[in-house]
Write a protein that holds these residues in place. Structure first.
Motif, mmCIF file in Angstrom:
data_model
loop_
_atom_site.group_PDB
_atom_site.id
_atom_site.type_symbol
_atom_site.label_atom_id
_atom_site.label_comp_id
_atom_site.label_asym_id
_atom_site.label_seq_id
_atom_site.Cartn_x
_atom_site.Cartn_y
_atom_site.Cartn_z
ATOM 1 N N ASP A 195 -2.358 -0.641 9.912
ATOM 2 C CA ASP A 195 -1.051 -1.400 9.546
ATOM 3 C C ASP A 195 0.373 -0.308 9.764
ATOM 4 O O ASP A 195 0.409 0.571 9.539
ATOM 5 C CB ASP A 195 -0.991 -1.722 8.047
ATOM 6 C CG ASP A 195 0.044 -2.439 7.711
ATOM 7 O OD1 ASP A 195 1.284 -2.315 8.364
ATOM 8 O OD2 ASP A 195 0.351 -3.114 6.399
ATOM 9 N N LEU A 219 2.371 0.607 6.719
ATOM 10 C CA LEU A 219 1.542 1.530 6.025
ATOM 11 C C LEU A 219 1.478 2.698 6.599
ATOM 12 O O LEU A 219 1.862 3.781 5.812
ATOM 13 C CB LEU A 219 0.353 1.073 5.679
ATOM 14 C CG LEU A 219 -0.579 1.798 4.661
ATOM 15 C CD1 LEU A 219 0.149 2.287 3.540
ATOM 16 C CD2 LEU A 219 -1.859 1.446 4.401
ATOM 17 N N LEU A 275 3.152 6.180 4.766
ATOM 18 C CA LEU A 275 2.246 7.505 4.655
ATOM 19 C C LEU A 275 2.808 8.802 5.357
ATOM 20 O O LEU A 275 3.081 9.800 4.776
ATOM 21 C CB LEU A 275 0.894 7.266 4.927
ATOM 22 C CG LEU A 275 0.000 6.213 4.105
ATOM 23 C CD1 LEU A 275 -1.235 5.730 4.916
ATOM 24 C CD2 LEU A 275 -0.401 7.023 2.675
ATOM 25 N N ALA A 328 -1.153 9.913 -2.260
ATOM 26 C CA ALA A 328 -1.935 10.105 -1.215
ATOM 27 C C ALA A 328 -3.100 11.189 -1.613
ATOM 28 O O ALA A 328 -4.035 11.220 -1.097
ATOM 29 C CB ALA A 328 -1.073 10.641 -0.029
ATOM 30 N N GLN A 381 -6.267 10.117 -3.340
ATOM 31 C CA GLN A 381 -7.195 9.474 -2.501
ATOM 32 C C GLN A 381 -7.799 10.319 -1.551
ATOM 33 O O GLN A 381 -8.820 10.249 -1.257
ATOM 34 C CB GLN A 381 -6.622 8.254 -1.884
ATOM 35 C CG GLN A 381 -5.915 7.327 -2.744
ATOM 36 C CD GLN A 381 -4.909 6.486 -1.898
ATOM 37 O OE1 GLN A 381 -5.164 5.280 -1.402
ATOM 38 N NE2 GLN A 381 -3.606 6.648 -2.146
ATOM 39 N N LEU A 405 -6.098 4.252 -7.892
ATOM 40 C CA LEU A 405 -6.240 4.598 -6.655
ATOM 41 C C LEU A 405 -7.334 5.626 -6.616
ATOM 42 O O LEU A 405 -7.623 6.269 -5.692
ATOM 43 C CB LEU A 405 -5.065 5.578 -6.237
ATOM 44 C CG LEU A 405 -3.774 4.575 -5.756
ATOM 45 C CD1 LEU A 405 -2.709 5.711 -5.681
ATOM 46 C CD2 LEU A 405 -4.125 3.672 -4.802
ATOM 47 N N ALA A 427 -6.569 4.676 6.488
ATOM 48 C CA ALA A 427 -5.474 3.504 5.952
ATOM 49 C C ALA A 427 -6.284 2.222 6.545
ATOM 50 O O ALA A 427 -6.308 1.280 6.031
ATOM 51 C CB ALA A 427 -4.127 3.955 6.466
ATOM 52 N N GLY A 463 -8.978 0.879 4.636
ATOM 53 C CA GLY A 463 -8.661 0.510 3.193
ATOM 54 C C GLY A 463 -9.071 1.536 2.243
ATOM 55 O O GLY A 463 -8.910 1.411 0.976
ATOM 56 N N THR A 477 -3.540 4.267 0.546
ATOM 57 C CA THR A 477 -2.412 3.347 0.585
ATOM 58 C C THR A 477 -1.423 4.155 -0.350
ATOM 59 O O THR A 477 -1.858 5.159 -0.993
ATOM 60 C CB THR A 477 -3.049 1.992 0.133
ATOM 61 O OG1 THR A 477 -1.588 1.140 0.217
ATOM 62 C CG2 THR A 477 -2.973 2.044 -1.395
ATOM 63 N N GLU A 521 2.487 3.205 -2.706
ATOM 64 C CA GLU A 521 3.590 2.105 -2.864
ATOM 65 C C GLU A 521 4.666 2.456 -1.945
ATOM 66 O O GLU A 521 5.235 3.416 -2.069
ATOM 67 C CB GLU A 521 3.609 2.293 -4.427
ATOM 68 C CG GLU A 521 4.457 0.995 -4.804
ATOM 69 C CD GLU A 521 4.730 1.050 -6.401
ATOM 70 O OE1 GLU A 521 5.593 1.618 -6.986
ATOM 71 O OE2 GLU A 521 3.721 0.524 -6.951
ATOM 72 N N TYR A 522 5.136 1.245 -1.400
ATOM 73 C CA TYR A 522 6.459 1.263 -0.757
ATOM 74 C C TYR A 522 7.170 -0.144 -0.595
ATOM 75 O O TYR A 522 6.465 -1.097 -1.155
ATOM 76 C CB TYR A 522 6.068 1.683 0.859
ATOM 77 C CG TYR A 522 5.103 0.875 1.488
ATOM 78 C CD1 TYR A 522 5.795 -0.084 2.383
ATOM 79 C CD2 TYR A 522 3.853 0.912 1.432
ATOM 80 C CE1 TYR A 522 4.826 -1.019 2.951
ATOM 81 C CE2 TYR A 522 2.936 0.026 2.242
ATOM 82 C CZ TYR A 522 3.632 -1.083 3.198
ATOM 83 O OH TYR A 522 2.880 -2.174 3.820
#
Length: 323
Positions: free
Chosen positions: A116, A119, A123, A158, A161, A187, A291, A294, A297, A299-300
């Motif tokens: 994406d 996204l 990141l 980030a 994860q 997360l 990313a 999946g 990710t 938050e944005y």
């Protein structure tokens, strides 16, 4: 003309307007921009107060972006979706916050299928910093326990994860707000701890971190410094490591010699500026692949390029997209 965000006066938000269509020079690609994040570095450069000096104006900000190559050179063909970096605000020239941009081939990274673009833009180099601070600088090994300070920010989100993706045995996230701590659990954090939203004592915070961690940790990722970093040192195992990559809370920390010496602890600094083009290419590729799968990710918010003046100082990571 080229629709763009333009900084006319350093220290003031950029305004939407028209810029001259860019023309790629030798070794450069022409890129149709699909997403450009507003980052702290963009705001710092545009303020005119950074160590890079006062930028020549008007200029288009944006130190990174995502797009599709329109005119390629070398190994990157037209039609390829890419992430790219620029030196806008750090050196003469324009950046990514426009409908078309140019970038040197060495600063362009092809993206995997399914990534994406918005996204990946959100990141970007923040996730690169988290990845490389954990693995390259921090030496994270499979099964080790990690404490992530400042888990509410993009780097921290980030890192939670990416530590898990790198094989960490246990990941604890520390953040100021309850919302950030709840998000860290979603997360993949195993446990969370509260960071103070104001003055705090090192010993008290160390006790709270120790309770959340359950046992000494191997590695602390620290984008905040200050009291939180000093407290986190006290929950490291003998020979444990702390990697600092920011000072969101404070520029100094009340670190005591006894804590360092009694456990033979290691403190390292990290900056993306140390990375070679090859290292950054590999890190961006890994971030984009996770990313797309999946597994990564943040938050944005998303906003049209035309609204850049309204969202320039937004607290949340904001990604500009063509209107």
């Amino acid at each position: 003309m080229n629709s763009a965000a333009l900084v006319h006066v350093p220290g003031e938000p950029p305004r939407h307007g028209d810029a001259v269509e860019p023309e790629p020079g030798p070794g450069e690609l022409l890129i149709a921009v699909t997403a450009a994040p507003i980052t702290p570095l963009d705001r710092l450069c545009a303020s005119g107060t950074s160590y890079f000096g006062r930028p020549a104006v008007p200029y288009v900000p944006g130190v990174q972006g995502v797009g599709v190559v329109e005119r390629g050179v070398g190994r990157i063909l037209p039609g390829t979706p890419v992430w790219f970096a620029t030196s806008a605000g750090m050196a003469p020239g324009d950046g990514s916050m426009r409908t078309r941009a140019t970038a040197a081939e060495q600063d362009v990274v092809p993206l995997p299928d399914g990534a994406d673009p918005v996204l990946v833009a959100a990141l970007g180099l923040s996730a690169v910093a988290a990845e490389m601070a954990l693995t390259w600088r921090g030496g994270l090994a499979a099964g080790e326990h990690v404490l992530v300070l400042g888990a509410g920010g993009i780097v921290g989100q980030a890192a939670v994860q990416l530590a898990r993706a790198a094989g960490a045995g246990r990941v604890v996230a520390a953040a100021r707000s309850q919302a950030a701590r709840d998000r860290a659990l979603r997360l993949g954090a195993d446990a969370v701890a509260a960071l103070p939203d104001g003055p705090a004592e090192v010993a008290e915070l160390a006790t709270e971190l120790r309770e959340a961690c359950g046992e000494p940790v191997d590695l602390v990722l620290d984008p905040v410094f200050g009291v939180a970093a000093a407290a986190a040192l006290r929950v490291l195992r003998p020979g444990g490591r702390l990697v600092n990559l920011g000072s969101a809370a404070a520029e100094t920390a009340p670190i005591d010699s006894a804590t360092l010496r009694s456990r033979s602890l290691q403190i390292s600094g990290y900056t993306n500026n140390e990375l070679s083009a090859e290292q950054r290419h590999a890190a961006i590729t890994r971030v984009a692949e996770l990313a797309a799968a999946g597994r990564l990710t943040v938050e944005y918010a998303q906003a049209p390029l035309t609204s850049v003046a309204d969202v320039w100082t937004a607290a949340a990571r904001t990604v500009l997209v063509p209107a």
